[in-house]
Design an enzyme around this catalytic site. Structure first.
Site, PDB file in Angstrom:
ATOM      1  N   GLN A  75      53.677  36.875  54.423  1.00  0.00           N
ATOM      2  CA  GLN A  75      52.811  37.184  53.956  1.00  0.00           C
ATOM      3  C   GLN A  75      52.377  37.872  55.412  1.00  0.00           C
ATOM      4  O   GLN A  75      51.747  36.908  55.579  1.00  0.00           O
ATOM      5  CB  GLN A  75      52.378  36.347  53.011  1.00  0.00           C
ATOM      6  CG  GLN A  75      51.070  37.185  52.146  1.00  0.00           C
ATOM      7  CD  GLN A  75      51.134  35.884  51.038  1.00  0.00           C
ATOM      8  OE1 GLN A  75      49.663  35.114  51.547  1.00  0.00           O
ATOM      9  NE2 GLN A  75      50.377  36.675  49.903  1.00  0.00           N
ATOM     10  N   CYS A 105      44.595  36.062  47.859  1.00  0.00           N
ATOM     11  CA  CYS A 105      43.852  35.949  47.638  1.00  0.00           C
ATOM     12  C   CYS A 105      42.444  35.305  47.260  1.00  0.00           C
ATOM     13  O   CYS A 105      41.703  36.505  47.737  1.00  0.00           O
ATOM     14  CB  CYS A 105      43.838  34.487  49.661  1.00  0.00           C
ATOM     15  SG  CYS A 105      43.411  33.184  49.432  1.00  0.00           S
TER      16      CYS A 105
HETATM   17  C1  LIG Z   1      46.719  25.726  47.949  1.00  0.00           C
HETATM   18  C2  LIG Z   1      47.333  26.603  47.659  1.00  0.00           C
HETATM   19  C3  LIG Z   1      47.193  27.439  48.898  1.00  0.00           C
HETATM   20  C4  LIG Z   1      47.643  29.145  48.118  1.00  0.00           C
HETATM   21  N1  LIG Z   1      47.414  30.134  48.931  1.00  0.00           N
HETATM   22  C5  LIG Z   1      48.578  31.376  48.951  1.00  0.00           C
HETATM   23  C6  LIG Z   1      48.279  32.137  49.897  1.00  0.00           C
HETATM   24  O1  LIG Z   1      48.516  32.212  51.505  1.00  0.00           O
HETATM   25  N2  LIG Z   1      48.640  33.499  49.603  1.00  0.00           N
HETATM   26  C7  LIG Z   1      48.609  33.736  48.120  1.00  0.00           C
HETATM   27  O2  LIG Z   1      48.990  34.984  47.765  1.00  0.00           O
HETATM   28  N3  LIG Z   1      48.134  32.785  47.934  1.00  0.00           N
HETATM   29  C8  LIG Z   1      47.750  31.839  47.703  1.00  0.00           C
HETATM   30  N4  LIG Z   1      47.704  31.001  46.695  1.00  0.00           N
HETATM   31  C9  LIG Z   1      47.871  31.268  45.186  1.00  0.00           C
HETATM   32  C10 LIG Z   1      49.322  30.888  44.729  1.00  0.00           C
HETATM   33  O3  LIG Z   1      50.251  32.284  45.435  1.00  0.00           O
HETATM   34  C11 LIG Z   1      49.668  31.319  43.477  1.00  0.00           C
HETATM   35  O4  LIG Z   1      49.113  32.811  42.925  1.00  0.00           O
HETATM   36  C12 LIG Z   1      48.121  30.237  42.292  1.00  0.00           C
HETATM   37  O5  LIG Z   1      48.944  29.432  43.415  1.00  0.00           O
HETATM   38  C13 LIG Z   1      48.928  30.834  41.339  1.00  0.00           C
HETATM   39  O6  LIG Z   1      50.105  30.524  40.631  1.00  0.00           O
HETATM   40  P1  LIG Z   1      50.153  28.713  39.587  1.00  0.00           P
HETATM   41  O7  LIG Z   1      49.756  28.844  39.177  1.00  0.00           O
HETATM   42  O8  LIG Z   1      52.275  29.081  39.876  1.00  0.00           O
HETATM   43  O9  LIG Z   1      50.030  27.568  40.632  1.00  0.00           O
HETATM   44  C14 LIG Z   1      47.818  29.655  47.071  1.00  0.00           C
HETATM   45  C15 LIG Z   1      47.234  28.213  45.702  1.00  0.00           C
HETATM   46  C16 LIG Z   1      46.990  27.189  46.107  1.00  0.00           C
HETATM   47  C17 LIG Z   1      47.424  26.270  45.303  1.00  0.00           C
END
Ligand SMILES: Cc1cc2nc3c(=O)[nH]c(=O)nc-3n(C[C@H](O)[C@H](O)[C@H](O)COP(=O)(O)O)c2cc1C
Length: 331
Positions: A75, A105
């Site tokens: 990514q 993000c």
């Molecule tokens: C600690 C953390 C780091 C994340 N880093 C990224 C990232 O590097 N790139 C990205 O597209 N989304 C990132 N996200 C978002 C997640 O990919 C995801 O879209 C978001 O957590 C919602 O999904 P979930 O409810 O299953 O956690 C991050 C989320 C968390 C909690």
């Protein structure tokens, strides 16, 4: 689900999470049934590529698809079409088999540079970025977005159409706006609208934390796959549990303490190997907390295991804690 030439074995994907989805965790999730596992984001700023942190994020640490494994996804994050195109080329040169662009993000560091989900405000720039990256590399390019900048500007459908016409080969949608950060509950109606509007595979993401929730989101949206982030922290088994439920309608048993011990210890060894014992112990702490948080005595154990700076001692403490679990004693 297909992404370009790749057929994924499971419609349950690991969400990219900076600081979490490093090579050891990705490999564990893939082995336990994730269909795809993207790297932590890599900045499009070439000055950062030679730092130790960036080098550890490279997907050459993952087995290639020619080994019968899921494709390596890198990514990339940034706000400028040319540097993102260069980052894509650079990472394909290093072994990326799919490039994913981060427009999801919300974190400040990325958004201050007008990157991540901040880009969603500027559809013309989104189009230029997508065109530049797709033209730069011979591998499939995918995109991850939120539903829009804020609730009054939920332009996910417009961005999805732009993505499809630019040649993006799959789209992951986190059902929150940038302004929502991680507040409230993710909504998946926009994912449903996006799925109806485009022909490329659409992946639903946000608050999917059980097999039943995954099935419900797929049914409500018509999405091709689900993507799971936080619910996989300390629980990489969620991928096989969701995949099994989607395939059979039946729930798998939770992993035994013996399996938890084996997988967690393997995870820790992977972290020590990737980061070195000293940093590895620090990185491991949050994972240990996640794996063990629901177990009796976890709070007291956490306080104790956080003290050690020695990898062997950390591993021994984890083993001893799990050996005391009731199921093990009965066995
Ligand atoms: C600690 C953390 C780091 C994340 N880093 C990224 C990232 O590097 N790139 C990205 O597209 N989304 C990132 N996200 C978002 C997640 O990919 C995801 O879209 C978001 O957590 C919602 O999904 P979930 O409810 O299953 O956690 C991050 C989320 C968390 C909690």
């Amino acid at each position: 689900m297909r992404i370009g030439p790749f057929t994924l074995e499971s419609p349950v994907l690991l969400a990219p999470m900076a600081g979490v989805t490093d090579a050891p965790f990705r490999q564990l999730c893939l082995r336990l049934g994730a269909g795809l596992a993207a790297s932590e984001m890599v900045s499009s700023n070439a000055d950062t590529w030679r730092t130790e942190k960036s080098k550890r994020r490279l997907v050459h640490l993952d087995p290639p698809v020619s080994d019968g494994r899921a494709p390596r996804v890198v990514q990339i994050a940034g706000g400028d079409p040319e540097s993102l195109a260069e980052a894509a080329r650079h990472n394909v040169g290093l072994g990326a088999e799919i490039i994913d662009i981060n427009m999801g993000c919300p974190c400040k560091k990325v958004c201050n540079k007008a990157a991540g989900s901040a880009l969603l405000r500027d559809e013309a720039l989104v189009a230029r970025i997508l065109d530049a990256v797709v033209a730069a590399v011979p591998v499939p390019v995918t995109l991850k977005i939120r539903t829009g900048w804020d609730r009054s500007a939920r332009n996910g459908v417009a961005v999805a159409r732009l993505a499809e016409s630019a040649g993006i080969q799959a789209l992951a949608v986190h059902g929150r706006t940038r302004a929502d950060m991680f507040e409230g509950e993710a909504e998946h109606d926009t994912v449903r609208d996006i799925k109806r509007a485009v022909g490329i595979p659409v992946i639903a993401n946000g608050d999917i934390d059980t097999p039943d929730k995954a099935a419900a989101v797929l049914a409500a949206t018509g999405a091709d796959a689900v993507m799971i982030g936080r619910a996989a922290q300390g629980n990489p088994w969620i991928f096989r549990e969701v995949a099994h439920f989607l395939a059979t309608g039946e729930h798998l048993e939770a992993p035994s303490h013996v399996e938890v011990e084996r997988v967690l210890c393997e995870h820790l060894e992977g972290l020590y190997a990737l980061y070195g014992a000293e940093v590895g112990v620090r990185v491991a702490r949050k994972h240990i907390g996640w794996y063990l948080e629901a177990r009796p005595g976890a709070r007291e154990f956490r306080a104790c295991v956080m003290q050690t700076t020695d990898a062997r001692e950390q591993l021994a403490l984890v083993r001893a804690f799990l050996a005391e679990m009731p199921e093990r004693q009965a066995a």
